[in-house]
Design an enzyme around this catalytic site. Structure first.
Site, short mmCIF file in Angstrom:
data_model
loop_
_atom_site.label_atom_id
_atom_site.label_comp_id
_atom_site.label_asym_id
_atom_site.label_seq_id
_atom_site.Cartn_x
_atom_site.Cartn_y
_atom_site.Cartn_z
N HIS A 63 0.82 -1.21 0.00
CA HIS A 63 0.00 0.00 0.00
C HIS A 63 0.86 1.27 0.00
O HIS A 63 0.41 2.30 -0.50
CB HIS A 63 -0.93 0.00 1.21
CG HIS A 63 -2.15 -0.84 1.01
ND1 HIS A 63 -3.42 -0.42 1.33
CD2 HIS A 63 -2.29 -2.11 0.54
CE1 HIS A 63 -4.30 -1.38 1.05
NE2 HIS A 63 -3.63 -2.42 0.58
N GLY A 69 5.01 5.81 -4.81
CA GLY A 69 6.32 5.19 -4.59
C GLY A 69 6.58 4.79 -3.15
O GLY A 69 5.85 5.15 -2.23
N ASP A 239 -6.25 -18.09 2.42
CA ASP A 239 -5.77 -19.42 2.05
C ASP A 239 -6.60 -20.43 2.84
O ASP A 239 -6.41 -20.60 4.04
CB ASP A 239 -4.29 -19.56 2.39
CG ASP A 239 -3.72 -20.93 2.02
OD1 ASP A 239 -4.51 -21.83 1.66
OD2 ASP A 239 -2.49 -21.10 2.10
#
Length: 322
Positions: A63, A69, A239
């Site tokens: 993020h 950048g 997951d």
């Protein structure tokens, strides 16, 4: 292990040479020789108490880097008169800031005004990934901290969980990353969790149909409805191979999404879209390939639009501009 780490970095330099010209390995070897050790020790300490810090730091790094950048702009606290990236909706659940602040305090005590907050985030993320079972890799340092933290930038740039695959590839491609990098970075979901608000529509009212998403495994949909009920936790492991303790960094996530057990829509889409499905398959059957490519992608991400040399500043407090 050192040879493996070096080979990954040499490969990255070969692929992406110009971008790394202002960063270098061992940037603090003279000015703060214990910098990386201090970071490692404090991350290890935190990981011992909370293994979910791997997911937290990886998300923080992502993020930060994709909004103007890798300049630690995400770390700036808002004030009563000036909001910051922390106020942006996509950053509302980003956490781990207190660990970065703890590391910064320790580094300032030993090497005042020397180690940037953006390098701290990069190094801490790298160390947490390894502790979670992910690849061991080296990262060049020498980033400097930015002067701007604007919530509108984050709101306008950070992608949502239902982003179409072509748009996802364009998002990463704009920063010099290919399909292997993009899918590998999404593989960080192997240690992540998602808030129900980001996928509940798939469970009950997919695209306004009044029905669950027919492409989601029905058993998973039923379990997630319980999770997202009023009595549920409101968070689910991304997951689903280890839903109760999703802290092991491996390629099982890719096997799960190939079995229609992707929680987020984007995770499901990369398993089925012709542009990404073959890469998902390659990672699902080859854990070492996934980990190697993840390391490459993370080093690339850590170089996105960095400030170096005389640009930016070295903050003495990561939460505020100097």
């Amino acid at each position: 292990m050192k040879i493996a780490k070096l080979s990954v970095l040499l490969l990255i330099f070969y692929i992406f040479p110009v971008a790394f010209s202002q960063l270098r390995l061992g940037f603090y070897s003279q000015s703060c020789p214990n910098a990386e050790t201090i970071v490692q020790n404090l991350v290890r300490e935190r990981f011992g108490r909370d293994p979910s810090i791997t997911a937290a730091l990886t998300r923080m790094h992502f993020h930060d880097c994709f909004v103007q950048g890798c300049d630690a702009s995400l770390l700036i606290d808002p004030t009563t008169t000036q909001p910051s990236e922390k106020n942006a909706g996509p950053n509302g659940s980003v956490r781990g800031f207190e660990l970065i602040n703890e590391i910064k305090t320790a580094l300032e005590a030993q090497c005042p005004a020397t180690v940037s907050c953006s390098d701290i985030v990069t190094l801490a993320t790298r160390d947490s990934v390894f502790l979670g079972g992910g690849p061991s890799y080296v990262v060049p340092t020498g980033r400097r901290d930015g002067f701007v933290s604007n919530p509108a930038d984050a709101e306008g740039i950070l992608p949502g969980p239902g982003l179409p695959v072509p748009d996802m590839l364009a998002f990463f491609g704009a920063k010099g990353m290919d399909v292997f990098d993009s899918v590998a970075l999404l593989g960080a979901h192997t240690v992540g969790s998602g808030f129900c608000g980001n996928f509940v529509d798939r469970l009950t009212n997919f695209q306004g149909t009044g029905q669950p998403d027919p492409t989601m495994d029905p058993g998973l949909a039923g379990r997630l409805r319980n999770t997202c009920s009023a009595e549920g936790s409101q968070f689910a492991a991304l997951d689903q191979s280890t839903p109760l303790a999703p802290f092991s960094f491996d390629n099982l996530f890719f096997s799960q999404i190939r079995e229609r057990k992707g929680v987020l829509l984007l995770d499901h889409l990369i398993a089925t879209h012709p542009s990404t499905s073959d890469v998902v398959f390659q990672y699902a059957v080859n854990n070492e390939l996934f980990k190697r490519q993840f390391a490459i992608a993370m080093v690339k991400m850590g170089n996105v639009d960095v400030l170096t040399g005389l640009a930016g500043e070295i903050r003495t407090n990561c939460r505020a501009f100097n």
